[in-house]
Design a protein around this motif. Structure first.
Motif, PDB file in Angstrom:
ATOM      1  N   PRO A 129       0.827  -1.212   0.000  1.00  0.00           N
ATOM      2  CA  PRO A 129       0.000   0.000   0.000  1.00  0.00           C
ATOM      3  C   PRO A 129       0.858   1.257   0.000  1.00  0.00           C
ATOM      4  O   PRO A 129       1.861   1.333   0.712  1.00  0.00           O
ATOM      5  N   PRO A 130       0.504   2.251  -0.806  1.00  0.00           N
ATOM      6  CA  PRO A 130       1.203   3.531  -0.748  1.00  0.00           C
ATOM      7  C   PRO A 130       0.737   4.317   0.466  1.00  0.00           C
ATOM      8  O   PRO A 130      -0.199   3.908   1.155  1.00  0.00           O
ATOM      9  N   TRP A 131       1.401   5.431   0.725  1.00  0.00           N
ATOM     10  CA  TRP A 131       0.860   6.311   1.763  1.00  0.00           C
ATOM     11  C   TRP A 131      -0.543   6.726   1.338  1.00  0.00           C
ATOM     12  O   TRP A 131      -0.795   6.916   0.139  1.00  0.00           O
ATOM     13  N   PRO A 132      -1.490   6.811   2.274  1.00  0.00           N
ATOM     14  CA  PRO A 132      -2.881   7.080   1.922  1.00  0.00           C
ATOM     15  C   PRO A 132      -3.041   8.232   0.929  1.00  0.00           C
ATOM     16  O   PRO A 132      -2.456   9.301   1.107  1.00  0.00           O
ATOM     17  N   SER A 133      -3.814   7.986  -0.116  1.00  0.00           N
ATOM     18  CA  SER A 133      -4.174   8.907  -1.205  1.00  0.00           C
ATOM     19  C   SER A 133      -3.152   8.928  -2.331  1.00  0.00           C
ATOM     20  O   SER A 133      -3.402   9.526  -3.381  1.00  0.00           O
ATOM     21  N   TYR A 134      -1.984   8.275  -2.168  1.00  0.00           N
ATOM     22  CA  TYR A 134      -0.967   8.280  -3.211  1.00  0.00           C
ATOM     23  C   TYR A 134      -1.199   7.128  -4.201  1.00  0.00           C
ATOM     24  O   TYR A 134      -1.817   6.126  -3.866  1.00  0.00           O
ATOM     25  N   MET A 135      -0.653   7.282  -5.403  1.00  0.00           N
ATOM     26  CA  MET A 135      -0.799   6.253  -6.433  1.00  0.00           C
ATOM     27  C   MET A 135      -0.037   4.997  -6.038  1.00  0.00           C
ATOM     28  O   MET A 135       1.130   5.065  -5.649  1.00  0.00           O
ATOM     29  N   PRO A 136      -0.648   3.808  -6.136  1.00  0.00           N
ATOM     30  CA  PRO A 136       0.048   2.563  -5.834  1.00  0.00           C
ATOM     31  C   PRO A 136       0.970   2.144  -6.980  1.00  0.00           C
ATOM     32  O   PRO A 136       0.924   2.708  -8.078  1.00  0.00           O
ATOM     33  N   LEU A 137       1.785   1.143  -6.710  1.00  0.00           N
ATOM     34  CA  LEU A 137       2.676   0.591  -7.723  1.00  0.00           C
ATOM     35  C   LEU A 137       1.870  -0.197  -8.756  1.00  0.00           C
ATOM     36  O   LEU A 137       1.020  -1.013  -8.408  1.00  0.00           O
ATOM     37  N   GLN A 138       2.158   0.050 -10.036  1.00  0.00           N
ATOM     38  CA  GLN A 138       1.537  -0.690 -11.135  1.00  0.00           C
ATOM     39  C   GLN A 138       2.648  -1.262 -12.007  1.00  0.00           C
ATOM     40  O   GLN A 138       3.577  -0.552 -12.399  1.00  0.00           O
ATOM     41  N   ILE A 139       2.571  -2.544 -12.307  1.00  0.00           N
ATOM     42  CA  ILE A 139       3.563  -3.216 -13.147  1.00  0.00           C
ATOM     43  C   ILE A 139       2.844  -3.916 -14.292  1.00  0.00           C
ATOM     44  O   ILE A 139       1.886  -4.664 -14.071  1.00  0.00           O
ATOM     45  N   GLN A 140       3.303  -3.677 -15.492  1.00  0.00           N
ATOM     46  CA  GLN A 140       2.666  -4.259 -16.678  1.00  0.00           C
ATOM     47  C   GLN A 140       3.741  -4.752 -17.650  1.00  0.00           C
ATOM     48  O   GLN A 140       4.727  -4.054 -17.908  1.00  0.00           O
ATOM     49  N   TYR A 141       3.574  -5.963 -18.182  1.00  0.00           N
ATOM     50  CA  TYR A 141       4.451  -6.460 -19.233  1.00  0.00           C
ATOM     51  C   TYR A 141       4.075  -5.792 -20.559  1.00  0.00           C
ATOM     52  O   TYR A 141       2.905  -5.754 -20.926  1.00  0.00           O
ATOM     53  N   PHE A 142       5.084  -5.268 -21.288  1.00  0.00           N
ATOM     54  CA  PHE A 142       4.821  -4.784 -22.635  1.00  0.00           C
ATOM     55  C   PHE A 142       5.374  -5.736 -23.689  1.00  0.00           C
ATOM     56  O   PHE A 142       5.055  -5.603 -24.870  1.00  0.00           O
TER      57      PHE A 142
END
Length: 275
Positions: free
Chosen positions: A27-40
């Motif tokens: 979890p990020p600090w509240p209200s911040y964007m979380p980590l997103q990982i995507q294969y391209f």
């Protein structure tokens, strides 16, 4: 010490990782964007590529173990990448106060100094015990980790400056007490719990009496960053193995010249057994 002796000594030092595991579930600090990982692209050729795996990462800088940089709150400060390398490493101490604090509690310089020697210019890592509520631990509790963790009492910021502390690391969601941040407004019922505990323990009439908003709102960020004293949040990993020990500490953020903060790796080096 001759170079050969030094290299042998360094080859025998014990290395400890003080970094929280990083995942899309962190979890990020509240209200911040979380980590997103995507294969391209994938080895087999999916997603228009072949021969190798490739990923795109999108995130805020405040996920998992991270260093808050000066310009996070002070636009005229140094960015992460413009901070000299020798700022990130040096002698320090891991202070364990986990037996002294609980939900919403305050910690003091005296509480820290009774456990281990803290020297002027140290890197200071504070073990509140709340790393055990991190997302990947058996006692995981996101509310306790971010909203109920202990924080610094009055004048702690002044002591840290007087001691010329290099930087601070905490094993919870923030170096500020959560009720001296916007979290107090987001969780009014829990703020009332924290305030009641403060009243019962210290005999004040309300939170504002001990922590006037104008003076203490996010004081560890707003008052200290312009003076060059920054901090890392969400420290964890092997922190329990170094309770009340003096060690050599290093933080390794990205060398991003625009970065206001950065996810990072924090390690500690301890001498070989018997040395």
């Amino acid at each position: 010490m001759h170079i050969e002796e030094f290299l042998k000594f360094m080859g025998d030092v014990k290395m400890y990782d003080l970094t929280q595991r990083l995942s899309i579930h962190t979890p990020p600090w509240p209200s911040y964007m979380p980590l997103q990982i995507q294969y391209f692209k994938r080895i087999a050729g999916a997603h228009m590529g072949q021969g190798a795996n490739g990923q795109i990462i999108k995130t805020s800088n405040h996920v998992g173990t991270h260093m808050d940089g000066e310009i996070h709150f002070y636009p005229n400060g140094r960015t992460i990448g413009d901070t000299p390398l020798d700022f990130w490493v040096g002698p320090g101490v891991v202070v364990d106060i986990s037996q002294d604090v609980g939900d919403y509690d305050l910690y003091t310089p005296e509480m820290l100094m009774k456990n281990v020697e803290i020297k002027e210019g140290d890197i200071l890592i504070i073990n509140t015990g709340y790393h055990r509520y991190a997302w990947d631990q058996q006692e995981a509790d996101e509310i306790r980790y971010f909203v109920k963790h202990p924080g610094p009492g009055p004048k702690f910021d002044e002591w840290a400056l007087d001691m010329k502390i290099k930087w601070i690391g905490v094993d919870c969601g923030s170096a500020d007490h959560p009720m001296n941040t916007i979290i107090a407004q987001w969780h009014p019922k829990l703020f009332k719990q924290a305030e009641q505990k403060l009243i019962e323990k210290y005999g004040v009439k309300d939170w504002e009496e001990m922590f006037p908003t104008e003076e203490y709102y996010q004081i560890m960020h707003l008052k200290l960053f312009p003076k060059g004293l920054i901090h890392a949040e969400n420290v964890g990993g092997d922190i329990e193995k170094l309770s009340n020990q003096r060690v050599w500490i290093g933080c390794f953020p990205l060398r991003g010249i625009e970065l206001e903060s950065s996810m990072c790796r924090i390690i500690a080096l301890a001498p070989p057994d018997g040395k």
